[in-house]
Structures are given as C-alpha cells and as structure tokens.
Write a protein that holds these residues in place. Sequence first.
Motif, mmCIF file in Angstrom:
data_model
loop_
_atom_site.group_PDB
_atom_site.id
_atom_site.type_symbol
_atom_site.label_atom_id
_atom_site.label_comp_id
_atom_site.label_asym_id
_atom_site.label_seq_id
_atom_site.Cartn_x
_atom_site.Cartn_y
_atom_site.Cartn_z
ATOM 1 N N ALA A 1 -11.893 17.887 -11.150
ATOM 2 C CA ALA A 1 -11.642 16.499 -11.534
ATOM 3 C C ALA A 1 -11.712 15.551 -10.346
ATOM 4 O O ALA A 1 -11.612 15.955 -9.180
ATOM 5 C CB ALA A 1 -10.271 16.387 -12.196
ATOM 6 N N HIS A 2 -11.872 14.287 -10.662
ATOM 7 C CA HIS A 2 -11.804 13.244 -9.641
ATOM 8 C C HIS A 2 -10.386 13.244 -9.072
ATOM 9 O O HIS A 2 -9.407 13.335 -9.822
ATOM 10 C CB HIS A 2 -12.111 11.885 -10.267
ATOM 11 C CG HIS A 2 -12.439 10.812 -9.278
ATOM 12 N ND1 HIS A 2 -11.529 10.367 -8.335
ATOM 13 C CD2 HIS A 2 -13.578 10.090 -9.082
ATOM 14 C CE1 HIS A 2 -12.090 9.412 -7.612
ATOM 15 N NE2 HIS A 2 -13.333 9.230 -8.037
ATOM 16 N N PRO A 3 -10.221 13.157 -7.753
ATOM 17 C CA PRO A 3 -8.868 13.220 -7.185
ATOM 18 C C PRO A 3 -7.943 12.106 -7.643
ATOM 19 O O PRO A 3 -6.731 12.290 -7.661
ATOM 20 C CB PRO A 3 -9.120 13.157 -5.671
ATOM 21 C CG PRO A 3 -10.492 12.599 -5.516
ATOM 22 C CD PRO A 3 -11.262 13.066 -6.707
ATOM 23 N N ARG A 4 -8.502 10.954 -8.034
ATOM 24 C CA ARG A 4 -7.619 9.887 -8.519
ATOM 25 C C ARG A 4 -6.959 10.297 -9.834
ATOM 26 O O ARG A 4 -5.817 9.922 -10.104
ATOM 27 C CB ARG A 4 -8.389 8.581 -8.672
ATOM 28 C CG ARG A 4 -9.449 8.582 -9.741
ATOM 29 C CD ARG A 4 -10.118 7.226 -9.927
ATOM 30 N NE ARG A 4 -11.260 7.351 -10.813
ATOM 31 C CZ ARG A 4 -12.485 6.927 -10.526
ATOM 32 N NH1 ARG A 4 -12.735 6.351 -9.375
ATOM 33 N NH2 ARG A 4 -13.466 7.078 -11.399
ATOM 34 N N GLY B 1 -7.651 4.208 -2.672
ATOM 35 C CA GLY B 1 -8.136 4.711 -1.397
ATOM 36 C C GLY B 1 -8.844 6.049 -1.519
ATOM 37 O O GLY B 1 -9.937 6.244 -0.958
ATOM 38 N N ILE B 2 -8.242 6.984 -2.240
ATOM 39 C CA ILE B 2 -8.882 8.290 -2.379
ATOM 40 C C ILE B 2 -10.149 8.165 -3.215
ATOM 41 O O ILE B 2 -11.139 8.866 -2.993
ATOM 42 C CB ILE B 2 -7.912 9.348 -2.980
ATOM 43 C CG1 ILE B 2 -8.444 10.767 -2.740
ATOM 44 C CG2 ILE B 2 -7.673 9.103 -4.457
ATOM 45 C CD1 ILE B 2 -8.449 11.194 -1.307
ATOM 46 N N GLY B 3 -10.114 7.235 -4.180
ATOM 47 C CA GLY B 3 -11.310 7.001 -4.989
ATOM 48 C C GLY B 3 -12.454 6.461 -4.164
ATOM 49 O O GLY B 3 -13.628 6.825 -4.367
ATOM 50 N N ARG B 4 -12.149 5.598 -3.196
ATOM 51 C CA ARG B 4 -13.187 5.024 -2.335
ATOM 52 C C ARG B 4 -13.863 6.108 -1.503
ATOM 53 O O ARG B 4 -15.093 6.149 -1.389
ATOM 54 C CB ARG B 4 -12.583 3.952 -1.434
ATOM 55 C CG ARG B 4 -13.630 3.153 -0.653
ATOM 56 C CD ARG B 4 -13.013 2.200 0.348
ATOM 57 N NE ARG B 4 -11.834 1.550 -0.173
ATOM 58 C CZ ARG B 4 -10.651 1.570 0.435
ATOM 59 N NH1 ARG B 4 -10.495 2.232 1.569
ATOM 60 N NH2 ARG B 4 -9.622 0.923 -0.080
ATOM 61 N N CYS C 1 2.394 4.085 1.516
ATOM 62 C CA CYS C 1 2.671 4.076 0.072
ATOM 63 C C CYS C 1 3.998 4.765 -0.233
ATOM 64 O O CYS C 1 4.794 4.280 -1.054
ATOM 65 C CB CYS C 1 1.547 4.770 -0.682
ATOM 66 S SG CYS C 1 0.018 3.834 -0.767
ATOM 67 N N ALA C 2 4.218 5.910 0.387
ATOM 68 C CA ALA C 2 5.454 6.655 0.139
ATOM 69 C C ALA C 2 6.664 5.865 0.614
ATOM 70 O O ALA C 2 7.660 5.716 -0.121
ATOM 71 C CB ALA C 2 5.393 8.012 0.835
ATOM 72 N N TRP C 3 6.611 5.351 1.836
ATOM 73 C CA TRP C 3 7.751 4.608 2.375
ATOM 74 C C TRP C 3 8.009 3.328 1.585
ATOM 75 O O TRP C 3 9.167 2.943 1.352
ATOM 76 C CB TRP C 3 7.509 4.285 3.857
ATOM 77 C CG TRP C 3 7.761 5.461 4.743
ATOM 78 C CD1 TRP C 3 6.881 6.452 5.070
ATOM 79 C CD2 TRP C 3 8.992 5.780 5.398
ATOM 80 N NE1 TRP C 3 7.483 7.382 5.897
ATOM 81 C CE2 TRP C 3 8.776 6.989 6.122
ATOM 82 C CE3 TRP C 3 10.244 5.177 5.463
ATOM 83 C CZ2 TRP C 3 9.774 7.591 6.883
ATOM 84 C CZ3 TRP C 3 11.227 5.771 6.227
ATOM 85 C CH2 TRP C 3 10.997 6.961 6.926
ATOM 86 N N ASN D 1 -7.683 5.454 7.781
ATOM 87 C CA ASN D 1 -7.104 4.373 6.975
ATOM 88 C C ASN D 1 -6.384 4.938 5.747
ATOM 89 O O ASN D 1 -5.294 4.474 5.379
ATOM 90 C CB ASN D 1 -8.194 3.406 6.515
ATOM 91 C CG ASN D 1 -8.749 2.560 7.638
ATOM 92 O OD1 ASN D 1 -8.155 2.469 8.719
ATOM 93 N ND2 ASN D 1 -9.894 1.936 7.393
ATOM 94 N N GLN D 2 -6.992 5.959 5.130
ATOM 95 C CA GLN D 2 -6.364 6.549 3.950
ATOM 96 C C GLN D 2 -5.058 7.247 4.304
ATOM 97 O O GLN D 2 -4.066 7.143 3.582
ATOM 98 C CB GLN D 2 -7.333 7.531 3.269
ATOM 99 C CG GLN D 2 -6.756 8.295 2.085
ATOM 100 C CD GLN D 2 -6.365 7.408 0.910
ATOM 101 O OE1 GLN D 2 -6.652 6.215 0.886
ATOM 102 N NE2 GLN D 2 -5.711 7.996 -0.081
ATOM 103 N N ARG D 3 -5.051 7.962 5.435
ATOM 104 C CA ARG D 3 -3.806 8.622 5.862
ATOM 105 C C ARG D 3 -2.721 7.597 6.181
ATOM 106 O O ARG D 3 -1.561 7.758 5.810
ATOM 107 C CB ARG D 3 -4.066 9.508 7.082
ATOM 108 C CG ARG D 3 -4.454 10.912 6.757
ATOM 109 C CD ARG D 3 -3.299 11.732 6.184
ATOM 110 N NE ARG D 3 -2.396 12.190 7.231
ATOM 111 C CZ ARG D 3 -1.081 12.120 7.164
ATOM 112 N NH1 ARG D 3 -0.491 11.580 6.132
ATOM 113 N NH2 ARG D 3 -0.328 12.577 8.145
ATOM 114 N N ARG D 4 -3.114 6.533 6.877
ATOM 115 C CA ARG D 4 -2.156 5.467 7.176
ATOM 116 C C ARG D 4 -1.582 4.887 5.887
ATOM 117 O O ARG D 4 -0.364 4.748 5.734
ATOM 118 C CB ARG D 4 -2.858 4.364 7.977
ATOM 119 C CG ARG D 4 -2.010 3.122 8.254
ATOM 120 C CD ARG D 4 -2.904 1.922 8.539
ATOM 121 N NE ARG D 4 -3.681 1.546 7.362
ATOM 122 C CZ ARG D 4 -4.754 0.756 7.400
ATOM 123 N NH1 ARG D 4 -5.209 0.308 8.571
ATOM 124 N NH2 ARG D 4 -5.382 0.441 6.281
#
Length: 394
Positions: free
Chosen positions: A56-59, A297-300, A326-328, A318-321
């Motif tokens: 599946a797509h990760p999103r 971001g993961i979709g991009r 997002c979590a915080w 950028n995605q890791r940042r």
Amino acid sequence: MAHEVIKRIEELGPELAALAEENEKLGKLSDKTADLLRQTGVIRMLQPTDFGGYAAHPRDFAAAVMAIAANDPAAGWVAGVVGVHPWELAQMDRRLQQEIWGDDPDTWVASPYMPNGIADPVENDSFVLSGRWPFSSGSDHCQWDFLGAMKGDGSGRPLMPPEVMHVVLPRSDYQLIDDSWDVVGLCGTGSKDVVVDQAVVPSYRTVTQNDISDGTASARSGREEAVYKLSFGVMFPLGITAAVIGICEGALATHLAIQKDRVAVTGVQVRDDPYVLHAAGEAAAEIEASRVQLIEGIGRLHDIIENGGTPTTEERSNQRRNQVRCAWRAVSALDEIFARSGGVAIRKSSPMQRYWRDAHVGLQHMIHVDGVAYHSNSLHKMGLETPPGMLVTI
C-alpha cells in the motif's frame, strides 16, 4: 484495498476501544485485540503482494495506524511498529519471506533494532548471536523478531569501525522476559525484553543497516513498487509517529465528549466557557496540522519515486524534521486540553488519563528525539556537510 482496511478499522473501532482497558491491565494486547488487528489487515498493508500483502501507499498505512490508535493507543502502537516490518522484510532474501509468510501471510514480526547483541560470523555462512534487547512491542503475538546487532570480528568482539546488522530470528531462538514491561504508559503494548543465547543465524536472515538505509537492499530485492524504494529513516518512524498522532486524536474526541455536558465547579456549563473551547479549537487545529504534515510529507517522497525520481538527502531530512515536530506538536496540544478536562480526567476509570500517559510515553521513543533531526536538517539547509552518523537517521 487500502481503503478497505480503513473501512474495517472504522467498523471494528468500538470493539478495539472497549478492549483498551483490559490490554493495559494485561500488560499486552489481548488475544481478541490481536485477532481484531488481523481482521483489519493493517499489518499486511506494507507487505509485498506476492506474500499476501497490499504493498500500500505509505500515507494509507499511516492513516490506518492513526485510526486504530484513536480507539486504543496500545493497539495503534503495535500496528505502527509491527506493521512496518513487512516493508523491510520485502527487501530481504526471498527464502526468509517464504519462511515467515509462506504458510500464513498473517505471521507477525516484532523488533527492537538497537544493536544490543553481537553477531559473530561462524562457518556455513552463518552468525552466532547473543544479547538482551528491551522494548519488543507486540512480541507475545509475533513468531519472529528483528534484532539489531553489531557484526563481530570472529572472536566475540565487534568489528571496528562498527557495522550494524538487522537479524531476524524465529520464536524458538529467543526468550521473552515476562516481567520486563512495567511502565507508566503504553502498558498494553507488551514491549517485553528479548534474550538470545548463542542462536545460530544463517546470513540470508540478516541485512546490514547500511544496505537497508542507502537503498542497496531495495535494489537487490528487485521489487519495483515505489514504497520499497523509500529510505529506512523515513519509513521506520512513520508508523510510530502516526500512532502518537492517532492517540492525540482519540484524546481530543474523548475531551470533547466530556466537555459537552460537563458543569464546572462554578456552576457554568463548560460548553459556555470560551476559554476551554478556545483551547479545544486550537488543539484540534494543531493535531490536524500534525496529521496533514506527516501524511503529505511521506506522500511527496513516495510520489517522487513513483515518477522516476530520487528524493534528495535534504528532502528526506525535511521529512524526518517534520515527523519529529508532528509528534511534539500533537502531544503539546493534548497537554493543553488535558489540563482543561477537569478532575474526572485523572480518574483511572477515565480513558483521558490513559491517552495522556500513552502519548507521553510514545514521545519517549528515540525517533522522537529532536536534537539530531533538527541539527542535521539545519546543516542541510545551510549547505554544510553532515556527519556520517547523522545520515543513517534519514
């Protein structure tokens, strides 16, 4: 097919939510919860199609994990952690995939990736592994385990410079320590310690961390789906952060349900209190921003690969940042509404306190440590060299 998974999660959501308290008391997922997760198909979303998965797509995977975590944080956490392992296994030797999924595509694999053991090379193209690893989430319902290890030099000492391996063992080759998961949050994940004593591991059940991180394993696998060409540094954190965001979404829904008919000690109905409602509205916006940023971001990155490109190091950084932020952001929003949920929220009978504890424990995972992710990204933005130790995280 991914949308069918989301639909099944929505249908089974009330049952998952009803079992959350039992899971916490058990210190692991109940058999019924594990069965419900198998019914949803969430663990097979990133599994290759030739072994019964959806590729599946990760999103869609992230959205499914969020939906589960909103009902039961522990179940969502296990779905996010265990659910990403088929993605890595798809890039490993087909013999291993056949051993794990050949008879049952619903076989689960647990992990702790931290290199707490030494895999020493021996004859017959094998390794001998010993060590102890904490935090093996969902392990009671898994028949295999991914373990991080330092490659040995043949005499029981790690190679220098160090080389990190990911080693996959069947349940018969490791022991779970039942009293090792005694924590304040995410109690129902059953993230127990794993002990291995002189297990012999054929090399086809191993992969180096460098190979899985830099795309070598993906290229070697021959799989063409874009999802298997994403980097470990953005895929491994995806399910974990998705679970934390889903926990915060569940907490927000619970908070609003409490406030709808709550009367404050002053005699004022909370729904008429502009300050509490302002905080709830702001929190809703922050939690939704976290959801959108993670998924977009993961979709991009996935779409870049799908269109024949390769994400740059800066794009992965950028995605890791953003994933860390997002979590915080989501947990900070949860703190604002928890502080305004009233005394009833601190009672053990209230799911609100469980959401709050679980979200904060989820934030403790090493992939949510912001220092390296932010430091590395700033270096990329300034066009400066990034230390090799930071590159493995993206």
